[in-house]
Motif scaffolding. Structure first.
Motif, PDB file in Angstrom:
ATOM      1  N   HIS A  88     -40.042 -29.310   5.574  1.00  0.00           N
ATOM      2  CA  HIS A  88     -39.205 -28.342   6.382  1.00  0.00           C
ATOM      3  C   HIS A  88     -39.289 -26.745   5.493  1.00  0.00           C
ATOM      4  CE1 HIS A  88     -37.553 -30.990   9.151  1.00  0.00           C
ATOM      5  NE2 HIS A  88     -37.061 -31.897   8.065  1.00  0.00           N
ATOM      6  N   ILE A  89     -40.207 -26.611   4.901  1.00  0.00           N
ATOM      7  CA  ILE A  89     -40.439 -25.176   3.935  1.00  0.00           C
ATOM      8  C   ILE A  89     -40.547 -24.320   5.171  1.00  0.00           C
ATOM      9  CG2 ILE A  89     -42.236 -23.871   2.450  1.00  0.00           C
ATOM     10  CD1 ILE A  89     -42.861 -26.442   1.073  1.00  0.00           C
ATOM     11  N   GLY A  90     -39.878 -23.097   4.937  1.00  0.00           N
ATOM     12  CA  GLY A  90     -40.098 -22.212   6.088  1.00  0.00           C
ATOM     13  C   GLY A  90     -39.396 -22.499   7.387  1.00  0.00           C
ATOM     14  N   GLU A  91     -38.748 -23.619   7.446  1.00  0.00           N
ATOM     15  CA  GLU A  91     -38.391 -23.813   8.876  1.00  0.00           C
ATOM     16  C   GLU A  91     -37.286 -22.778   9.386  1.00  0.00           C
ATOM     17  OE1 GLU A  91     -35.806 -27.326  11.358  1.00  0.00           O
ATOM     18  OE2 GLU A  91     -36.624 -27.696   9.413  1.00  0.00           O
ATOM     19  N   ASN A  92     -37.381 -22.317  10.488  1.00  0.00           N
ATOM     20  CA  ASN A  92     -36.526 -21.165  11.293  1.00  0.00           C
ATOM     21  C   ASN A  92     -36.476 -19.964  10.457  1.00  0.00           C
ATOM     22  OD1 ASN A  92     -35.175 -22.934  13.434  1.00  0.00           O
ATOM     23  ND2 ASN A  92     -34.131 -24.020  11.818  1.00  0.00           N
ATOM     24  N   MET A  93     -37.625 -19.780   9.791  1.00  0.00           N
ATOM     25  CA  MET A  93     -37.766 -18.495   8.935  1.00  0.00           C
ATOM     26  C   MET A  93     -37.690 -17.313  10.148  1.00  0.00           C
ATOM     27  SD  MET A  93     -41.028 -17.611   6.449  1.00  0.00           S
ATOM     28  CE  MET A  93     -41.424 -16.107   5.932  1.00  0.00           C
ATOM     29  N   THR A  94     -37.321 -16.269   9.698  1.00  0.00           N
ATOM     30  CA  THR A  94     -37.111 -15.010  10.738  1.00  0.00           C
ATOM     31  C   THR A  94     -37.770 -13.701   9.893  1.00  0.00           C
ATOM     32  OG1 THR A  94     -35.110 -14.331   9.844  1.00  0.00           O
ATOM     33  CG2 THR A  94     -35.148 -15.559  11.672  1.00  0.00           C
ATOM     34  N   TRP A  95     -38.207 -13.743   8.729  1.00  0.00           N
ATOM     35  CA  TRP A  95     -38.535 -12.523   8.147  1.00  0.00           C
ATOM     36  C   TRP A  95     -39.069 -12.711   6.716  1.00  0.00           C
ATOM     37  CZ3 TRP A  95     -36.502 -10.385   3.761  1.00  0.00           C
ATOM     38  CH2 TRP A  95     -35.124 -10.851   3.425  1.00  0.00           C
ATOM     39  N   GLY A  96     -39.732 -11.862   6.117  1.00  0.00           N
ATOM     40  CA  GLY A  96     -39.978 -12.147   4.470  1.00  0.00           C
ATOM     41  C   GLY A  96     -41.375 -12.734   4.383  1.00  0.00           C
ATOM     42  N   LEU A  97     -41.487 -13.228   3.014  1.00  0.00           N
ATOM     43  CA  LEU A  97     -42.764 -13.811   2.577  1.00  0.00           C
ATOM     44  C   LEU A  97     -42.390 -15.065   1.938  1.00  0.00           C
ATOM     45  CD1 LEU A  97     -46.168 -14.123   2.083  1.00  0.00           C
ATOM     46  CD2 LEU A  97     -45.224 -12.436   0.201  1.00  0.00           C
ATOM     47  N   VAL A  98     -42.970 -16.123   2.394  1.00  0.00           N
ATOM     48  CA  VAL A  98     -43.171 -17.520   1.582  1.00  0.00           C
ATOM     49  C   VAL A  98     -44.403 -17.881   1.215  1.00  0.00           C
ATOM     50  CG1 VAL A  98     -42.646 -19.940   1.845  1.00  0.00           C
ATOM     51  CG2 VAL A  98     -41.052 -18.297   2.803  1.00  0.00           C
ATOM     52  N   ILE A  99     -44.678 -18.088  -0.099  1.00  0.00           N
ATOM     53  CA  ILE A  99     -45.925 -18.736  -0.752  1.00  0.00           C
ATOM     54  C   ILE A  99     -45.578 -20.152  -1.061  1.00  0.00           C
ATOM     55  CG2 ILE A  99     -47.571 -18.197  -2.225  1.00  0.00           C
ATOM     56  CD1 ILE A  99     -46.552 -15.258  -2.469  1.00  0.00           C
ATOM     57  N   VAL A 100     -46.780 -21.044  -0.719  1.00  0.00           N
ATOM     58  CA  VAL A 100     -46.653 -22.589  -1.281  1.00  0.00           C
ATOM     59  C   VAL A 100     -47.807 -22.471  -1.952  1.00  0.00           C
ATOM     60  CG1 VAL A 100     -46.630 -24.827  -0.683  1.00  0.00           C
ATOM     61  CG2 VAL A 100     -45.414 -23.190   0.639  1.00  0.00           C
ATOM     62  N   ASN A 101     -47.967 -22.770  -3.222  1.00  0.00           N
ATOM     63  CA  ASN A 101     -48.864 -22.928  -4.064  1.00  0.00           C
ATOM     64  C   ASN A 101     -49.017 -24.628  -4.523  1.00  0.00           C
ATOM     65  OD1 ASN A 101     -49.672 -20.358  -4.618  1.00  0.00           O
ATOM     66  ND2 ASN A 101     -47.908 -19.849  -6.203  1.00  0.00           N
ATOM     67  N   GLY A 102     -49.594 -25.106  -3.414  1.00  0.00           N
ATOM     68  CA  GLY A 102     -50.123 -26.434  -3.491  1.00  0.00           C
ATOM     69  C   GLY A 102     -49.851 -27.115  -2.170  1.00  0.00           C
ATOM     70  N   ASP A 103     -50.177 -28.451  -2.205  1.00  0.00           N
ATOM     71  CA  ASP A 103     -49.965 -29.191  -0.740  1.00  0.00           C
ATOM     72  C   ASP A 103     -48.689 -29.230  -0.393  1.00  0.00           C
ATOM     73  OD1 ASP A 103     -52.546 -29.503  -1.049  1.00  0.00           O
ATOM     74  OD2 ASP A 103     -52.380 -31.720  -1.556  1.00  0.00           O
ATOM     75  N   ALA A 104     -48.600 -29.082   1.114  1.00  0.00           N
ATOM     76  CA  ALA A 104     -46.890 -28.955   1.579  1.00  0.00           C
ATOM     77  C   ALA A 104     -46.733 -29.866   2.382  1.00  0.00           C
ATOM     78  CB  ALA A 104     -46.825 -27.584   2.322  1.00  0.00           C
ATOM     79  N   GLY A 105     -45.510 -30.488   2.671  1.00  0.00           N
ATOM     80  CA  GLY A 105     -45.010 -31.675   3.453  1.00  0.00           C
ATOM     81  C   GLY A 105     -44.948 -31.281   4.751  1.00  0.00           C
ATOM     82  N   MET A 106     -44.395 -32.111   5.627  1.00  0.00           N
ATOM     83  CA  MET A 106     -44.411 -32.266   7.113  1.00  0.00           C
ATOM     84  C   MET A 106     -43.287 -31.064   7.345  1.00  0.00           C
ATOM     85  SD  MET A 106     -44.316 -36.180   7.970  1.00  0.00           S
ATOM     86  CE  MET A 106     -43.894 -36.095   9.801  1.00  0.00           C
ATOM     87  N   HIS A 107     -43.397 -30.647   8.650  1.00  0.00           N
ATOM     88  CA  HIS A 107     -42.299 -29.737   9.409  1.00  0.00           C
ATOM     89  C   HIS A 107     -42.428 -28.448   8.722  1.00  0.00           C
ATOM     90  CE1 HIS A 107     -41.207 -33.136  11.465  1.00  0.00           C
ATOM     91  NE2 HIS A 107     -40.767 -33.923  10.542  1.00  0.00           N
ATOM     92  N   LEU A 108     -43.366 -27.980   7.918  1.00  0.00           N
ATOM     93  CA  LEU A 108     -43.232 -26.510   7.446  1.00  0.00           C
ATOM     94  C   LEU A 108     -43.503 -25.603   8.528  1.00  0.00           C
ATOM     95  CD1 LEU A 108     -45.324 -25.151   4.735  1.00  0.00           C
ATOM     96  CD2 LEU A 108     -46.098 -24.399   6.904  1.00  0.00           C
ATOM     97  N   ALA A 109     -42.945 -24.558   8.679  1.00  0.00           N
ATOM     98  CA  ALA A 109     -42.924 -23.438   9.634  1.00  0.00           C
ATOM     99  C   ALA A 109     -42.183 -24.015  10.898  1.00  0.00           C
ATOM    100  CB  ALA A 109     -44.235 -22.797   9.616  1.00  0.00           C
TER     101      ALA A 109
END
Length: 287
Positions: A88-109
């Motif tokens: 759930h990284i970035g779930e329901n995100m509305t503005w800004g910047l998110v950086i993921v340095n590495g593999d990411a799990g389910m439900h991103l964005a």
């Protein structure tokens, strides 16, 4: 091909300062970080961020128990580590910047509405589901069901832009309603299945049964495919003018667009005739 736009983005991302959440230890216990967004954490102190609640397995814990937190600016929210089990990284995100340095799990964005999310790694299945706005850039591969509907729903991606500088698994763009998905590598089977509208561009080879059940929209295969579903009817061989605009835009973002792609003829197939039949599959006709 590297463009000025992509270089500018790379400089912005690599030099971004902000809140860094570094995973203390990787494991198999799922960690859910829904609600940890730029709009909720930027401007908070380290102690305030560490006190935020997240889920780790069946337990509700403080964020500081799972992540080491550092603050050196307010430009971005940065996740670091082996994050395959961080969901759930970035779930329901509305503005800004998110950086993921590495593999990411389910439900991103998932349900993302705005802003920019950059993943310097690979994605697990079911990412970007039902997103309606914003930009997701994946500098790696994505597994199955990228931009697809959630279980029980029939509409997937409703808007925004997903750029994958790698390959994607099966059912990418399933139920897509609006938006653009661009893939520099290959796409798995059933790409754009049940598509309602929108555009998907695959620079590599497209898997089988692309566009099955699609009503409208465009699927563009620049690397060809072994078979087009028999429910798609061959229309003509032509050079789509509108496609040049898409390809020039993607070229500016770093996709390897050739003159052959810009000017070459495309085989157009209309379908799926088992559904509404107003969609199209365009395949670059190579000599």
């Amino acid at each position: 091909m590297q463009s000025c736009a992509l270089c500018t983005l790379a400089r912005t991302v690599s030099g971004s300062k902000g809140i860094t959440l570094r995973l203390k230890a990787s494991g198999t216990i799922p960690v859910e970080v829904d609600g940890i967004l730029p709009e909720t954490v930027l401007g908070l102190s380290v102690n305030e961020i560490c006190a935020l609640k997240i889920h780790a397995g069946k337990d509700v814990v403080e964020l500081g128990e799972v992540f080491d937190v550092t603050v050196d600016g307010n430009e971005a929210l940065i996740f670091e580590g082996d994050l395959k089990h961080v969901k759930h990284i970035g779930e329901n995100m509305t503005w800004g910047l998110v950086i993921v340095n590495g593999d990411a799990g389910m439900h991103l964005a998932q349900h993302m509405k705005g802003g920019t999310l950059v993943v310097n790694g690979n994605l697990e299945p079911r990412c970007c589901c039902e997103m309606s706005g914003g930009t997701v850039i994946v500098n790696g591969n994505a597994k199955a069901m990228l931009g697809s509907p959630l279980p029980g729903n029939n509409k997937g991606m409703r808007g925004g832009f997903i750029a994958v500088f790698g390959s994607v698994g099966s059912r990418a763009g399933e139920g897509m309603r609006r938006g653009l998905i661009a893939v520099s590598g290959d796409a798995g089977d059933f790409a754009g299945a049940n598509m309602i509208a929108g555009t998907m561009v695959v620079f590599g080879k497209m898997g089988l049964n692309a566009g099955g059940g699609m009503k409208r929209g465009s699927i563009v295969s620049l690397g060809g495919t072994e078979r087009v579903l028999p429910t798609f009817l061959y229309s003509c061989l032509y050079t789509p003018v509108y496609l040049k605009l898409y390809l020039k835009y993607l070229s500016d973002l770093g996709f390897a667009v050739t003159k052959e792609m810009l000017n070459g003829p495309y085989r157009r197939y209309a379908g799926d005739m088992s559904a509404l039949g107003k969609g199209e599959i365009l395949i670059l006709d190579k000599p």
